[in-house]
Write a protein that holds these residues in place. Structure first.
Motif, PDB file in Angstrom:
ATOM      1  N   UNK A 190     -40.553  -7.679  37.079  1.00 36.30           N
ATOM      2  CA  UNK A 190     -41.652  -7.189  37.912  1.00 36.30           C
ATOM      3  C   UNK A 190     -42.418  -8.285  38.642  1.00 36.30           C
ATOM      4  N   UNK A 191     -42.699  -9.446  38.033  1.00 31.38           N
ATOM      5  CA  UNK A 191     -43.406 -10.488  38.782  1.00 31.38           C
ATOM      6  C   UNK A 191     -42.674 -10.918  40.050  1.00 31.38           C
ATOM      7  N   UNK A 192     -41.348 -10.834  40.059  1.00 34.51           N
ATOM      8  CA  UNK A 192     -40.598 -11.186  41.265  1.00 34.51           C
ATOM      9  C   UNK A 192     -40.907 -10.175  42.359  1.00 34.51           C
ATOM     10  N   UNK A 193     -40.959  -8.899  41.988  1.00 34.67           N
ATOM     11  CA  UNK A 193     -41.320  -7.879  42.956  1.00 34.67           C
ATOM     12  C   UNK A 193     -42.741  -8.018  43.445  1.00 34.67           C
ATOM     13  N   UNK A 195     -37.821  -4.025  42.938  1.00 36.15           N
ATOM     14  CA  UNK A 195     -38.078  -3.287  44.179  1.00 36.15           C
ATOM     15  C   UNK A 195     -39.183  -2.264  43.992  1.00 36.15           C
ATOM     16  N   UNK A 196     -39.201  -1.574  42.858  1.00 34.44           N
ATOM     17  CA  UNK A 196     -40.240  -0.585  42.597  1.00 34.44           C
ATOM     18  C   UNK A 196     -41.609  -1.250  42.467  1.00 34.44           C
ATOM     19  N   UNK A 215     -28.362  -5.412  38.384  1.00 36.11           N
ATOM     20  CA  UNK A 215     -28.732  -4.285  39.248  1.00 36.11           C
ATOM     21  C   UNK A 215     -29.999  -3.611  38.757  1.00 36.11           C
ATOM     22  N   UNK A 216     -30.112  -3.416  37.446  1.00 33.06           N
ATOM     23  CA  UNK A 216     -31.313  -2.793  36.886  1.00 33.06           C
ATOM     24  C   UNK A 216     -32.547  -3.632  37.170  1.00 33.06           C
ATOM     25  N   UNK A 217     -32.405  -4.956  37.078  1.00 36.37           N
ATOM     26  CA  UNK A 217     -33.525  -5.850  37.365  1.00 36.37           C
ATOM     27  C   UNK A 217     -33.936  -5.745  38.828  1.00 36.37           C
ATOM     28  N   UNK A 218     -32.962  -5.662  39.726  1.00 32.47           N
ATOM     29  CA  UNK A 218     -33.277  -5.548  41.152  1.00 32.47           C
ATOM     30  C   UNK A 218     -34.015  -4.245  41.453  1.00 32.47           C
ATOM     31  N   UNK A 219     -33.629  -3.176  40.791  1.00 34.82           N
ATOM     32  CA  UNK A 219     -34.307  -1.890  40.992  1.00 34.82           C
ATOM     33  C   UNK A 219     -35.743  -1.970  40.494  1.00 34.82           C
ATOM     34  N   UNK A 276     -32.272   1.181  46.999  1.00 32.28           N
ATOM     35  CA  UNK A 276     -31.937   0.032  46.149  1.00 32.28           C
ATOM     36  C   UNK A 276     -30.678   0.303  45.338  1.00 32.28           C
ATOM     37  N   UNK A 277     -30.493   1.537  44.898  1.00 29.23           N
ATOM     38  CA  UNK A 277     -29.254   1.905  44.218  1.00 29.23           C
ATOM     39  C   UNK A 277     -28.068   1.724  45.161  1.00 29.23           C
ATOM     40  N   UNK A 278     -28.204   2.214  46.398  1.00 27.34           N
ATOM     41  CA  UNK A 278     -27.114   2.089  47.376  1.00 27.34           C
ATOM     42  C   UNK A 278     -26.750   0.624  47.589  1.00 27.34           C
ATOM     43  N   UNK A 279     -27.781  -0.225  47.756  1.00 23.05           N
ATOM     44  CA  UNK A 279     -27.519  -1.650  47.966  1.00 23.05           C
ATOM     45  C   UNK A 279     -26.843  -2.259  46.744  1.00 23.05           C
ATOM     46  N   UNK A 280     -27.356  -1.963  45.556  1.00 20.79           N
ATOM     47  CA  UNK A 280     -26.832  -2.578  44.336  1.00 20.79           C
ATOM     48  C   UNK A 280     -25.388  -2.144  44.065  1.00 20.79           C
ATOM     49  N   UNK A 281     -25.072  -0.894  44.337  1.00 22.05           N
ATOM     50  CA  UNK A 281     -23.692  -0.451  44.120  1.00 22.05           C
ATOM     51  C   UNK A 281     -22.732  -1.174  45.066  1.00 22.05           C
ATOM     52  N   UNK A 282     -23.157  -1.417  46.294  1.00 21.92           N
ATOM     53  CA  UNK A 282     -22.310  -2.173  47.226  1.00 21.92           C
ATOM     54  C   UNK A 282     -22.218  -3.635  46.816  1.00 21.92           C
ATOM     55  N   UNK A 283     -23.351  -4.207  46.428  1.00 21.40           N
ATOM     56  CA  UNK A 283     -23.420  -5.634  46.122  1.00 21.40           C
ATOM     57  C   UNK A 283     -22.672  -5.996  44.849  1.00 21.40           C
TER      58      UNK A 283
END
Length: 301
Positions: free
Chosen positions: A126-129, A164-165, A157-161, A182-189
């Motif tokens: 969360x601090x990154x977000x 982002x929130x 992926x979970x961390x990125x979501x 963010x799910x769409x991006x993470x699944x592609x990435x």
């Protein structure tokens, strides 16, 4: 640029994060039916943990906040792991993936994990977000710091979501609105199947009868589900935390992340009845890291 409003929201997010952590600590590992909803506010003692104690969730989230304060929006794996290794002996409840990463760093100097699908990276993201609004930069920093301890793409992926929130909440955007993109991006990435988190975003996720597990995607789904439920039902922040704890399982982590996300929407000290009884970081620390993250957010766009 006046960063006062953003600083206040970040501080509120940190407080709500710790309050969720403390509310969940006594019930970690319990099934949902073993969690007395009317007793959550009491913060009862758990074993040798004093009432109001927070766990590794708050300690490692603060560690990331202090890293960003000192280093900015960069990934220095060795520096981050040095800080983590130095702090680890004094932190209660460090998870298996993080502990293994610290042990590897101490013995081999390894700065990247090749496995680890638990929720430790999401828990401290969360601090990154809060600090980074730009999507690409936020994702890059989240990915780099996550892979120091968690090698599985699902954990990253979970961390990125989660990040982002947290970022969306500070901007006054519904944190639920950024989950789908963010799910769409993470699944592609990462080429990982995020169906459980997508189901939660669509309102079709339910926890296992034993509660939320340590698996990163289960935790991410729980967080998304609780946040969406809280926003749809217009729950108070305190009721959202109670709902998170009531799911059972990894209660402290789910409630902490939910608190940090929803707390970031507050403009003042959050109205949580048990907050005064939580073992919080001191005011000087809270003020310093909140100000630093707000300034970093302003400087990185």
């Amino acid at each position: 640029m006046d960063t006062t409003p953003m600083r206040s929201r970040i501080r509120a997010g940190l407080l709500a994060y710790a309050a969720g952590d403390a509310a969940g600590v006594p019930w970690e590992g319990c099934r949902a039916e073993q969690v007395p909803r009317q007793g959550i506010d009491e913060l009862p003692r758990r074993g040798d943990w004093p009432p109001g104690a927070t766990s590794d969730d708050t300690a490692l989230t603060l560690l990331v906040a202090e890293y960003l304060r000192d280093r900015g929006a960069v990934v220095d794996e060795a520096d981050f792991l040095s800080r983590l290794a130095a702090a680890a002996p004094g932190i209660r409840g460090i998870g298996p993936s993080t502990k293994a990463a610290v042990d590897r760093f101490r013995s081999e100097g390894a700065v990247r994990a090749h496995s680890g699908d638990t929720n430790g990276a999401a828990m401290r993201a969360l601090p990154i977000g809060w600090a980074i609004a730009d999507d690409d930069l936020r994702r890059g920093v989240t990915t780099g710091l996550s892979r120091t301890t968690h090698g599985a793409d699902s954990a990253v992926a979970a961390a990125c979501i989660a990040a982002a929130m947290a970022s969306a909440a500070l901007d006054g955007v519904s944190p639920a609105d950024v989950v789908g993109p963010e799910i769409d991006w993470a699944e592609r990435q990462f080429r990982v199947d995020l169906t459980p988190v997508r189901r939660a975003d669509e309102g079709g996720w339910w926890p296992h009868r034993n509660g939320v597990t340590l698996h990163a995607l289960d935790t991410a789904a729980a967080v998304v589900g609780v946040v969406r439920h809280a926003l749809d039902r217009r729950l108070t922040l305190a009721d959202a935390l109670r709902h998170a704890v009531s799911l059972g399982g990894d209660t402290d982590t789910v409630a902490a992340i939910v608190g940090g996300i929803l707390g970031g929407r507050e403009r003042d000290t959050p109205d949580i009845p048990w907050l005064a009884r939580v073992d919080l970081p001191d005011d000087a620390t809270l003020d310093a890291v909140s100000a630093a993250l707000a300034e970093l957010r302003a400087s990185t766009g």
